[in-house]
Design a protein around this motif. Structure first.
Motif: not given
Ligand SMILES: *Cc1c(COP(=O)(O)O)cnc(C)c1O
Length: 357
Positions: A75, A80, A102, A146, A169, A171-172, A190, A192-193
């Motif tokens: 994840g 991090f 985050w 981020t 980061d 992720s989203s 990650g 899943q977003k």
């Molecule tokens: C959801 C999220 C995370 C955490 O992700 P995991 O894969 O659950 O560890 C980290 N950073 C951001 C910006 C997120 O939206």
């Protein structure tokens, strides 16, 4: 039109064809009579999946030759720590822009092998803006940001450009808009977003950083370990990689980042216009920093929450509850969210306005 409109922040909506095709792969992968999750990850069929997934990332984001692409586990939360390990240099210091929960967690991890320096933070206003007037000293090994603050609904519009290696980061909001990958030494996200199911994490990084860390890195946390083995050092999360690959293919077949960026802006405009012209709703994020992915808002009159929630559930709108640290509502509109669902949400907001505004 989907049967249920899923505005969840993550894990989140994916294209229907990805759900279909990945479900089929569990029962009969590539007409082999075997399941994707029972075949060897060293088999030709799976190696092709991994290679296709990496290739699609490179094509869609126009990743330069200098950079490598990996699908790992752990994840973004392990990202991090991994980013800090791999980027720690002679100053033994990472700089952090703390723009949300985050980002704060990311900053904490650097202290396990070095110094974590908060370059700037927006915590003074519950992270409702992106700090911009910060100064970065030359005593940093890297600067970590981020790109999109999933919980607070803010997004960086202009990334730092300078001499300090940049880590992000993403992720989203990865694959939601065009970015210039060469300006980043390390990107992680990650899945899943906005890319696939939970279970895999995308890393994109300049190969120059490999083997340069000033601290010893445990094997599994060293990007070089995985880069040397083409993302197959150990058993990869095969299903998550496969479903991510299908999502990336869907994105490419639908016009790639040019097209999705325009659609995401349209969806965001729809709902922000409704909020801005409303007497009942109020956006929580600073106007110029508002995210196209996660729209955070509240009802100024708390007494209307219940009515609005009932209207939402009647319209089969799901996942709109805001994060507990912000309250109110959060509409997450990742790539696969059709504009029709956003329009429906806006219609429900309008209806409340007509009734109670
Ligand atoms: C959801 C999220 C995370 C955490 O992700 P995991 O894969 O659950 O560890 C980290 N950073 C951001 C910006 C997120 O939206």
């Amino acid at each position: 039109m989907p049967k249920v409109h899923n505005f969840s922040a993550g894990p989140c909506i994916l294209p229907n064809e990805v759900f279909q095709k990945s479900a089929e792969s569990i029962l009969n992968f590539n007409n082999s009579g075997l399941s994707l999750i029972e075949i060897s990850h060293r088999s030709k069929d799976f190696v092709e999946v991994m290679e296709e997934a990496r290739k699609l990332v490179k094509e869609i984001l126009e990743v330069p030759e200098t950079h490598d692409v990996l699908f790992l586990q752990g994840g973004a939360s392990l990202g991090f720590l991994m980013s800090a390990y791999n980027l720690m240099g002679t100053h033994k210091t990472g700089g952090y822009l703390v723009t949300g929960a985050w980002a704060k967690k990311a900053a904490k991890e650097a202290s396990f092998m070095g110094n974590s320096l908060i370059v700037d933070s927006s915590e003074d206003k519950n992270f409702n803006y992106i700090p911009k007037d910060y100064e970065i000293g030359d005593n940093l090994d890297y600067f970590h940001v981020t790109s999109n603050n999933t919980i607070f609904g803010t997004q960086i519009k202009n990334f730092y450009k300078g001499n300090i290696p940049l880590a992000c980061d993403m992720s989203s909001d990865i694959f939601s808009r065009k970015i210039d990958v060469k300006n980043f030494d390390l990107i992680y996200a990650g899945a899943q977003k906005n890319m696939g199911p939970a279970g895999t994490t995308l890393y994109i990084f300049n190969k120059d950083i490999l083997g340069k860390s000033s601290v010893p890195i445990p094997t599994m946390l060293d990007l070089k370990t995985h880069s040397d083995k083409d993302s197959m050092f150990n058993t990869p999360p095969v299903f998550a990689v496969y479903a991510s690959m299908l999502t990336l293919k869907w994105l490419q077949n639908n016009g790639g980042l040019d097209s999705i960026e325009k659609q995401n802006e349209k969806k965001a405009d729809l709902i922000y216009n409704q909020i801005d012209n409303s007497s009942l709703f109020k956006g929580t994020a600073n106007l110029e920093d508002r995210s196209t992915m996660n729209v955070t808002f509240t009802l100024e009159n708390d007494d209307l929450n219940e009515t609005f929630n009932t209207m939402l559930s009647d319209a089969k709108i799901n996942g709109l509850k805001g994060h507990r640290s912000v309250g109110g509502f959060r509409a997450s509109m990742y790539n696969a969210m059709p504009i029709e669902s956003v329009q429906l949400l806006v219609d429900v907001m309008k209806e409340l306005e007509t009734k109670k505004g």
